[in-house]
Design a protein around this motif. Structure first.
Motif, PDB file in Angstrom:
ATOM      1  N   VAL A  41       0.853  -1.182   0.000  1.00 15.95           N
ATOM      2  CA  VAL A  41       0.000   0.000   0.000  1.00 15.95           C
ATOM      3  C   VAL A  41       0.891   1.235   0.000  1.00 15.95           C
ATOM      4  N   LYS A  42       0.416   2.238  -0.685  1.00 13.04           N
ATOM      5  CA  LYS A  42       1.099   3.523  -0.725  1.00 13.04           C
ATOM      6  C   LYS A  42       0.034   4.571  -0.455  1.00 13.04           C
ATOM      7  N   ILE A  43       0.230   5.365   0.606  1.00 13.75           N
ATOM      8  CA  ILE A  43      -0.754   6.366   1.008  1.00 13.75           C
ATOM      9  C   ILE A  43      -0.105   7.734   0.898  1.00 13.75           C
ATOM     10  N   VAL A  44      -0.695   8.594   0.078  1.00 15.04           N
ATOM     11  CA  VAL A  44      -0.199   9.955  -0.099  1.00 15.04           C
ATOM     12  C   VAL A  44      -1.191  10.873   0.607  1.00 15.04           C
ATOM     13  N   SER A  81       3.186  16.835   4.836  1.00 17.36           N
ATOM     14  CA  SER A  81       2.833  16.320   3.525  1.00 17.36           C
ATOM     15  C   SER A  81       3.803  15.192   3.203  1.00 17.36           C
ATOM     16  N   SER A  82       3.273  13.998   2.927  1.00 11.94           N
ATOM     17  CA  SER A  82       4.174  12.861   2.862  1.00 11.94           C
ATOM     18  C   SER A  82       3.551  11.637   2.220  1.00 11.94           C
ATOM     19  N   THR A  83       4.320  10.563   2.262  1.00 13.91           N
ATOM     20  CA  THR A  83       3.911   9.263   1.749  1.00 13.91           C
ATOM     21  C   THR A  83       4.186   8.213   2.814  1.00 13.91           C
ATOM     22  N   ALA A  84       3.195   7.381   3.037  1.00 20.05           N
ATOM     23  CA  ALA A  84       3.386   6.192   3.870  1.00 20.05           C
ATOM     24  C   ALA A  84       3.343   5.011   2.920  1.00 20.05           C
ATOM     25  N   ILE A  85       4.289   4.107   3.064  1.00 22.46           N
ATOM     26  CA  ILE A  85       4.339   2.946   2.176  1.00 22.46           C
ATOM     27  C   ILE A  85       4.668   1.714   3.004  1.00 22.46           C
ATOM     28  N   GLY A  86       4.060   0.626   2.656  1.00 19.86           N
ATOM     29  CA  GLY A  86       4.308  -0.594   3.405  1.00 19.86           C
ATOM     30  C   GLY A  86       3.641  -1.773   2.733  1.00 19.86           C
ATOM     31  N   PHE A 124      -8.107  10.112   7.897  1.00 20.52           N
ATOM     32  CA  PHE A 124      -7.538  10.566   6.639  1.00 20.52           C
ATOM     33  C   PHE A 124      -8.453  11.648   6.094  1.00 20.52           C
ATOM     34  N   SER A 125      -7.897  12.793   5.751  1.00 22.52           N
ATOM     35  CA  SER A 125      -8.727  13.881   5.244  1.00 22.52           C
ATOM     36  C   SER A 125      -8.883  13.827   3.733  1.00 22.52           C
ATOM     37  N   ASP A 126      -7.831  13.496   3.031  1.00 21.70           N
ATOM     38  CA  ASP A 126      -7.902  13.469   1.569  1.00 21.70           C
ATOM     39  C   ASP A 126      -6.771  12.604   1.038  1.00 21.70           C
ATOM     40  N   ALA A 127      -6.766  11.344   1.391  1.00 23.57           N
ATOM     41  CA  ALA A 127      -5.656  10.458   1.049  1.00 23.57           C
ATOM     42  C   ALA A 127      -5.896   9.768  -0.288  1.00 23.57           C
ATOM     43  N   VAL A 128      -4.814   9.514  -0.988  1.00 16.10           N
ATOM     44  CA  VAL A 128      -4.842   8.684  -2.185  1.00 16.10           C
ATOM     45  C   VAL A 128      -4.134   7.395  -1.821  1.00 16.10           C
ATOM     46  N   LEU A 129      -4.774   6.272  -2.063  1.00 14.78           N
ATOM     47  CA  LEU A 129      -4.199   4.984  -1.703  1.00 14.78           C
ATOM     48  C   LEU A 129      -4.019   4.143  -2.961  1.00 14.78           C
ATOM     49  N   LEU A 130      -2.863   3.538  -3.093  1.00 16.92           N
ATOM     50  CA  LEU A 130      -2.572   2.650  -4.221  1.00 16.92           C
ATOM     51  C   LEU A 130      -2.312   1.257  -3.672  1.00 16.92           C
TER      52      LEU A 130
END
Length: 149
Positions: A41-44, A81-86, A124-130
């Motif tokens: 998952v990648k969360i921006v 402002s960032s990215t969480a990935i895991g 999450f206020s406005d996250a994009v998840l891949l």
């Protein structure tokens, strides 16, 4: 088992609003067919509060992982402002990997990063998840395995 991540092989993506991290994690497993495979998952997002841990740079003779873990530095920041990935790993792989979701974090300006040590956000206020997976090494071409528990 060979496992590699290729970000150009995005399987699913969506935007979320007003979900806790736990609600988001549960939604992925409920709405998408990935219960029985590793996936990334990648969360921006702009995270309101972030708490991470990082081990210090090591040199020879190297300490054990347990010794290093006891000496980790913890960092906190707000409005980042960032990215969480895991990744998500199956329970059967506990020990070889951390079962469930395991996330790392990196600020866009590289001011803070490391392993996430708490829920990244209350909401999450406005996250994009891949959702990402390498179909060449996993069983994505055989749908009957997706939701087998």
């Amino acid at each position: 088992m060979k496992f590699s991540i290729h970000f150009e092989e995005i399987k699913d993506s969506f935007k979320v609003k007003n979900l806790t991290q736990k609600e988001l994690e549960d939604r992925i497993l409920a709405d998408y067919p990935y219960k029985n495979v590793f996936f990334t998952v990648k969360i921006v997002e702009t995270f309101s509060i972030v708490k991470t841990r990082v081990v210090e740079k090591q040199s020879r003779p190297y300490k054990t992982l347990l010794q290093v873990a006891d000496e980790q530095a913890v960092f906190e920041s707000t409005d980042v402002s960032s990215t969480a990935i895991g990744y998500f790993a199956l329970k059967m792989f506990q020990g070889m990997a951390a079962a469930g979701y395991h996330l790392h974090f990196l600020a866009d300006n590289k001011s803070i990063g490391g392993e996430n040590v708490s829920d990244l956000v209350e909401s999450f206020s406005d996250a994009v998840l891949l959702i990402i997976a390498d179909s060449k090494n996993l069983i994505f071409n055989n749908c009957k395995y997706y939701n087998t528990v």
